[in-house]
Design a protein around this motif. Structure first.
Motif, PDB file in Angstrom:
ATOM      1  N   HIS A  34      47.940  18.467  54.815  1.00 28.34           N
ATOM      2  CA  HIS A  34      47.018  18.836  53.822  1.00 28.34           C
ATOM      3  C   HIS A  34      47.301  20.027  53.037  1.00 28.34           C
ATOM      4  O   HIS A  34      48.553  20.607  53.571  1.00 28.34           O
ATOM      5  N   VAL A  35      47.112  20.477  51.952  1.00 24.15           N
ATOM      6  CA  VAL A  35      47.288  21.812  51.351  1.00 24.15           C
ATOM      7  C   VAL A  35      46.109  22.676  51.452  1.00 24.15           C
ATOM      8  O   VAL A  35      44.932  22.166  51.456  1.00 24.15           O
ATOM      9  N   GLU A  36      46.095  23.906  51.584  1.00 24.36           N
ATOM     10  CA  GLU A  36      45.032  24.992  51.689  1.00 24.36           C
ATOM     11  C   GLU A  36      44.988  26.166  50.672  1.00 24.36           C
ATOM     12  O   GLU A  36      46.138  26.361  50.359  1.00 24.36           O
ATOM     13  N   ILE A  37      44.003  26.205  50.288  1.00 28.15           N
ATOM     14  CA  ILE A  37      43.682  27.365  49.195  1.00 28.15           C
ATOM     15  C   ILE A  37      42.984  28.385  49.984  1.00 28.15           C
ATOM     16  O   ILE A  37      42.021  28.404  50.554  1.00 28.15           O
ATOM     17  N   GLU A  38      43.941  29.388  50.329  1.00 23.17           N
ATOM     18  CA  GLU A  38      43.483  30.450  51.259  1.00 23.17           C
ATOM     19  C   GLU A  38      43.011  31.497  50.293  1.00 23.17           C
ATOM     20  O   GLU A  38      41.911  32.328  50.821  1.00 23.17           O
ATOM     21  N   HIS A  39      43.203  31.868  49.214  1.00 22.39           N
ATOM     22  CA  HIS A  39      42.845  32.894  48.288  1.00 22.39           C
ATOM     23  C   HIS A  39      42.914  32.279  46.841  1.00 22.39           C
ATOM     24  O   HIS A  39      43.681  31.866  46.472  1.00 22.39           O
ATOM     25  N   LEU A  40      41.563  32.668  46.294  1.00 23.04           N
ATOM     26  CA  LEU A  40      41.419  32.462  44.789  1.00 23.04           C
ATOM     27  C   LEU A  40      40.660  33.558  44.227  1.00 23.04           C
ATOM     28  O   LEU A  40      39.262  33.412  44.667  1.00 23.04           O
ATOM     29  N   TYR A  41      41.316  34.639  43.561  1.00 22.62           N
ATOM     30  CA  TYR A  41      40.683  35.665  43.102  1.00 22.62           C
ATOM     31  C   TYR A  41      40.694  35.908  41.567  1.00 22.62           C
ATOM     32  O   TYR A  41      42.009  35.940  41.330  1.00 22.62           O
ATOM     33  N   LEU A  42      39.744  35.906  40.966  1.00 26.14           N
ATOM     34  CA  LEU A  42      40.106  36.162  39.564  1.00 26.14           C
ATOM     35  C   LEU A  42      39.177  37.489  39.258  1.00 26.14           C
ATOM     36  O   LEU A  42      38.124  37.869  39.736  1.00 26.14           O
ATOM     37  N   ALA A  43      39.854  38.091  38.154  1.00 22.58           N
ATOM     38  CA  ALA A  43      39.400  39.497  37.766  1.00 22.58           C
ATOM     39  C   ALA A  43      37.824  39.314  37.253  1.00 22.58           C
ATOM     40  O   ALA A  43      37.532  38.129  36.645  1.00 22.58           O
ATOM     41  N   PRO A  44      36.856  40.023  37.537  1.00 23.58           N
ATOM     42  CA  PRO A  44      35.574  39.842  37.116  1.00 23.58           C
ATOM     43  C   PRO A  44      35.421  39.379  35.523  1.00 23.58           C
ATOM     44  O   PRO A  44      34.496  38.668  35.167  1.00 23.58           O
ATOM     45  N   GLU A  45      36.224  39.918  34.772  1.00 20.13           N
ATOM     46  CA  GLU A  45      36.020  39.575  33.564  1.00 20.13           C
ATOM     47  C   GLU A  45      36.269  38.249  33.184  1.00 20.13           C
ATOM     48  O   GLU A  45      36.139  37.741  32.009  1.00 20.13           O
ATOM     49  N   CYS A  46      37.143  37.741  34.031  1.00 20.50           N
ATOM     50  CA  CYS A  46      37.410  36.154  33.798  1.00 20.50           C
ATOM     51  C   CYS A  46      36.504  35.258  34.490  1.00 20.50           C
ATOM     52  O   CYS A  46      36.230  33.996  34.127  1.00 20.50           O
ATOM     53  N   HIS A  47      35.559  35.690  35.102  1.00 24.83           N
ATOM     54  CA  HIS A  47      34.441  34.867  35.757  1.00 24.83           C
ATOM     55  C   HIS A  47      33.695  34.211  34.549  1.00 24.83           C
ATOM     56  O   HIS A  47      33.241  34.844  33.852  1.00 24.83           O
ATOM     57  N   GLY A  48      33.330  33.023  34.726  1.00 26.72           N
ATOM     58  CA  GLY A  48      32.469  32.182  33.917  1.00 26.72           C
ATOM     59  C   GLY A  48      33.386  31.810  32.705  1.00 26.72           C
ATOM     60  O   GLY A  48      32.505  31.241  31.620  1.00 26.72           O
ATOM     61  N   SER A  49      34.284  32.088  32.423  1.00 19.96           N
ATOM     62  CA  SER A  49      35.313  31.946  31.157  1.00 19.96           C
ATOM     63  C   SER A  49      35.866  30.307  31.283  1.00 19.96           C
ATOM     64  O   SER A  49      36.489  29.850  30.261  1.00 19.96           O
TER      65      SER A  49
END
Length: 157
Positions: A86-101
């Motif tokens: 399998h593949v794993e996404i260990e981290h996915l962090y987006l800058a707050p100004e990108c949330h909901g975009s």
């Protein structure tokens, strides 16, 4: 890994570029994690600046981490690791100004396409109670395990 530009299906959205991370990126990636996750970690009683940094640094691997560049600006990072079955996404962090975009869905679409090409499912872990749970469920991830802190998910192509 070289920079990879991902064109959007809609011409009005700027392209996403994945840029390989280096060890020099660690401080800004830890800062981003803290900025994005602090509230959720505090809610669970699991936040201290040292703990947030130590946990990220212990698992940081520049060769598996991609910086997310959106139209020339740093928008986040993702760690995508092939574990064989399998593949794993260990981290996915987006800058707050990108949330909901819609950026998160665009990035996940690329990662899901990569997993599909490999013929492998994606696994990931999300904090219990985090809004990210709804995001991943909307994308078709299915809960496989739960404890008081985390929920594990799988997506199968």
């Amino acid at each position: 890994m070289t920079a990879e530009t991902v064109r959007s299906k809609s011409a009005d959205l700027p392209p996403i570029a994945f840029i390989p991370a280096t060890t020099d990126d660690i401080d800004r990636l830890v800062d981003l994690k803290v900025l994005v996750m602090r509230g959720e970690l505090e809610r669970l009683g699991r936040y201290t600046p040292e703990r947030a940094r130590d946990k990220f640094v212990a698992r940081f691997s520049p060769d598996r981490t991609r910086l997310i560049d959106l139209d020339g600006r740093f928008a986040g990072c993702v760690t995508f690791t092939d574990h064989g079955g399998h593949v794993e996404i260990e981290h996915l962090y987006l800058a707050p100004e990108c949330h909901g975009s819609g950026l998160g869905s665009r990035i996940m679409g690329v990662l899901m396409d990569e997993a599909r090409a490999l013929g492998k499912p994606i696994r990931l872990t999300v904090l219990n109670g985090s809004p990210a749970n709804r995001f991943y469920q909307r994308l078709g991830f299915v809960e496989t395990e739960r404890d008081p802190i985390d929920i594990q998910y799988i997506w199968t192509p």
